[in-house]
Design an enzyme around this catalytic site. Sequence first.
Site, PDB file in Angstrom:
ATOM      1  N   ARG A  39       0.778  -1.059  -0.154  1.00 30.02           N
ATOM      2  CA  ARG A  39       0.082   0.038   0.147  1.00 30.02           C
ATOM      3  C   ARG A  39       0.742   1.292   0.109  1.00 30.02           C
ATOM      4  O   ARG A  39       0.533   2.356  -0.681  1.00 30.02           O
ATOM      5  CB  ARG A  39      -0.802   0.002   1.166  1.00 30.02           C
ATOM      6  CG  ARG A  39      -1.870  -1.001   0.917  1.00 30.02           C
ATOM      7  CD  ARG A  39      -3.034  -0.746   1.995  1.00 30.02           C
ATOM      8  NE  ARG A  39      -4.372  -1.663   1.613  1.00 30.02           N
ATOM      9  CZ  ARG A  39      -5.019  -2.176   2.416  1.00 30.02           C
ATOM     10  NH1 ARG A  39      -4.960  -2.141   3.882  1.00 30.02           N
ATOM     11  NH2 ARG A  39      -6.185  -2.974   1.889  1.00 30.02           N
ATOM     12  N   LYS A 199     -20.558 -16.559   1.333  1.00 32.98           N
ATOM     13  CA  LYS A 199     -21.605 -16.218   1.365  1.00 32.98           C
ATOM     14  C   LYS A 199     -22.351 -15.398   0.285  1.00 32.98           C
ATOM     15  O   LYS A 199     -21.933 -14.249  -0.281  1.00 32.98           O
ATOM     16  CB  LYS A 199     -21.882 -15.468   2.789  1.00 32.98           C
ATOM     17  CG  LYS A 199     -21.801 -15.937   3.777  1.00 32.98           C
ATOM     18  CD  LYS A 199     -21.884 -15.309   5.231  1.00 32.98           C
ATOM     19  CE  LYS A 199     -21.635 -15.989   6.465  1.00 32.98           C
ATOM     20  NZ  LYS A 199     -21.780 -15.283   7.625  1.00 32.98           N
ATOM     21  N   GLY A 352     -11.227  -9.082  -0.976  1.00 33.39           N
ATOM     22  CA  GLY A 352     -10.084  -9.318   0.031  1.00 33.39           C
ATOM     23  C   GLY A 352      -9.565 -10.553  -0.355  1.00 33.39           C
ATOM     24  O   GLY A 352      -8.049 -10.420  -0.696  1.00 33.39           O
ATOM     25  N   GLY A 373     -13.929  -3.908  -0.079  1.00 38.66           N
ATOM     26  CA  GLY A 373     -15.493  -3.432   0.160  1.00 38.66           C
ATOM     27  C   GLY A 373     -15.797  -2.187  -0.952  1.00 38.66           C
ATOM     28  O   GLY A 373     -16.877  -2.484  -1.698  1.00 38.66           O
TER      29      GLY A 373
HETATM   30  P1  ADP Z   1     -13.568 -11.721  -0.781  1.00 38.74           P
HETATM   31  O1  ADP Z   1     -12.742 -11.320   0.280  1.00 38.74           O
HETATM   32  O2  ADP Z   1     -12.750 -12.160  -2.061  1.00 38.74           O
HETATM   33  O3  ADP Z   1     -14.633 -10.919  -1.298  1.00 38.74           O
HETATM   34  P2  ADP Z   1     -15.092 -13.548   0.590  1.00 38.74           P
HETATM   35  O4  ADP Z   1     -14.655 -13.018   1.831  1.00 38.74           O
HETATM   36  O5  ADP Z   1     -16.356 -13.446   0.327  1.00 38.74           O
HETATM   37  O6  ADP Z   1     -14.197 -13.156  -0.611  1.00 38.74           O
HETATM   38  O7  ADP Z   1     -14.774 -15.161   0.825  1.00 38.74           O
HETATM   39  C1  ADP Z   1     -13.768 -15.845   1.253  1.00 38.74           C
HETATM   40  C2  ADP Z   1     -14.054 -16.662   2.102  1.00 38.74           C
HETATM   41  O8  ADP Z   1     -14.743 -18.082   1.586  1.00 38.74           O
HETATM   42  C3  ADP Z   1     -12.623 -17.749   2.457  1.00 38.74           C
HETATM   43  O9  ADP Z   1     -12.277 -17.552   3.718  1.00 38.74           O
HETATM   44  C4  ADP Z   1     -12.870 -19.106   2.032  1.00 38.74           C
HETATM   45  O10 ADP Z   1     -12.343 -19.868   2.875  1.00 38.74           O
HETATM   46  C5  ADP Z   1     -14.535 -19.144   2.064  1.00 38.74           C
HETATM   47  N1  ADP Z   1     -15.029 -20.226   1.160  1.00 38.74           N
HETATM   48  C6  ADP Z   1     -14.818 -20.440  -0.015  1.00 38.74           C
HETATM   49  N2  ADP Z   1     -15.507 -21.591  -0.535  1.00 38.74           N
HETATM   50  C7  ADP Z   1     -16.027 -22.102   0.752  1.00 38.74           C
HETATM   51  C8  ADP Z   1     -16.602 -23.336   1.080  1.00 38.74           C
HETATM   52  N3  ADP Z   1     -16.838 -24.249  -0.251  1.00 38.74           N
HETATM   53  N4  ADP Z   1     -16.723 -23.935   2.320  1.00 38.74           N
HETATM   54  C9  ADP Z   1     -16.602 -22.965   3.015  1.00 38.74           C
HETATM   55  N5  ADP Z   1     -15.826 -21.595   3.004  1.00 38.74           N
HETATM   56  C10 ADP Z   1     -15.563 -21.136   1.908  1.00 38.74           C
HETATM   57 MG    MG Z   2     -13.346 -11.764   2.415  1.00 39.41          MG
END
Ligand code: ADP
Ligand code: MG
Length: 393
Positions: A39, A199, A352, A373
């Site tokens: 950063r 989610k 993230g 975000g």
């Molecule tokens: P980002 O930060 O890129 O937006 P998210 O925070 O939405 O991504 O999701 C990341 C998390 O989702 C990771 O910690 C990962 O372990 C979890 N994850 C992905 N697939 C699964 C799964 N099938 N079961 C449980 N957790 C999962």
């Molecule tokens: Mg995340």
Amino acid sequence: MTKKSLRDLPPQALEGKRALVRVDFNVPLKNGKVTDDTRLRASLPTILYLREKGARVVLLSHFGRPKGGPDPQYSLKQIVSDLEKLLGAPVEFIADPAAGVAVTRRLPRGGVALVENTRFWSGEEKNDPELAKTFAALGDLYVNDAFGSAHRAHASTAAVAHLLKPAVAGFLMEKELQYLGDLLRDPKHPFVAVLGGAKISGKIDVIRSLLPRVDELLIGGAMACTFFRAMGLEVGDSLVEPDRIELAKDLLATSGKKLILPRGGVIALSLERASEHRSVAADAIPKAWAVYDIDAATQHNYRARLLEAKTIFWNGPMGVFETPPFDAGTRAIATALVEAGKKGAVTVVGGGDSVAAVAGMEDQLTHVSTGGGASLEFLEGKELPGVAALEDA
Ligand code: ADP
Ligand code: MG
């Protein structure tokens, strides 16, 4: 709406002027040492440009989440020496912005000062006009280069921007607005988005915003399991959001054929028993097992679709990529993005965990967004207060 950039300002708007620059110096620290200076380096183009034009640079940033006031653990003083090394120049530290005006006036042309953590003052997160005035007194013009904080209306990102003129985007901010903006405005087709992560709930608005714009939306991660449930499939102990099943049904019904779901998954009894993993089709997930990644057939299918794309946006890992071997699906997507990029596709990664998953591959991708975000909110079509406050081009 495009925003005015630092590049658009004539030399006389910068020469000898005090540029108050909102940066994102929210770097990871361990024992008072910066462990990842990405950063800091990301802000260099803007700082160096200003110095070269003879401006006096006053940097503002938040750092961590101090609770209700100054806390040495969250002092930006700790990063001064790293910043000095990167700049090859001394950096004046302003511990109290209310007493900092004299320091900024004493700065030589090309000189740099860093103000203490903006979150040490309770007005910051309240977008307080009084605190914004205190910040504004430290500059003659305002530059926002902290895209990752632009979705928050804080004194250092929003209120202060209305008090100084010009108020423009720095180079990092400009780049984010350009690449993310192009995804919404005028993406080259086929436009394929890949969404994964834990989610659906956090991603609904992005899905809704992207669906009409994309040709295909490839789903991975635990999110896929909520869709499987919506289709009436057994998902065992996989992570599902029961209260989002109706919504998933809705999305499936209205998305045409654009929503593409995994053909199968890599399953295990638990993450602790990762070595006993196996692959099953989406309609053969046994009870008591959980899906932790997309299977090889899905990797293959998604790769083929990505190689046809001219524009790709990716957010959210395909599986529990922190725990091998469930990183395979996420890696396969990262590799496919690089391959598609070599064939001429624009490849953009935001989020993230997804950004962590492509660490080291940044220069093989068109754009890796620094705003977790903020990049999602931007793609949801929301107006970001820190962007809205800047002057239109
Ligand atoms: P980002 O930060 O890129 O937006 P998210 O925070 O939405 O991504 O999701 C990341 C998390 O989702 C990771 O910690 C990962 O372990 C979890 N994850 C992905 N697939 C699964 C799964 N099938 N079961 C449980 N957790 C999962
Ligand atoms: Mg995340």
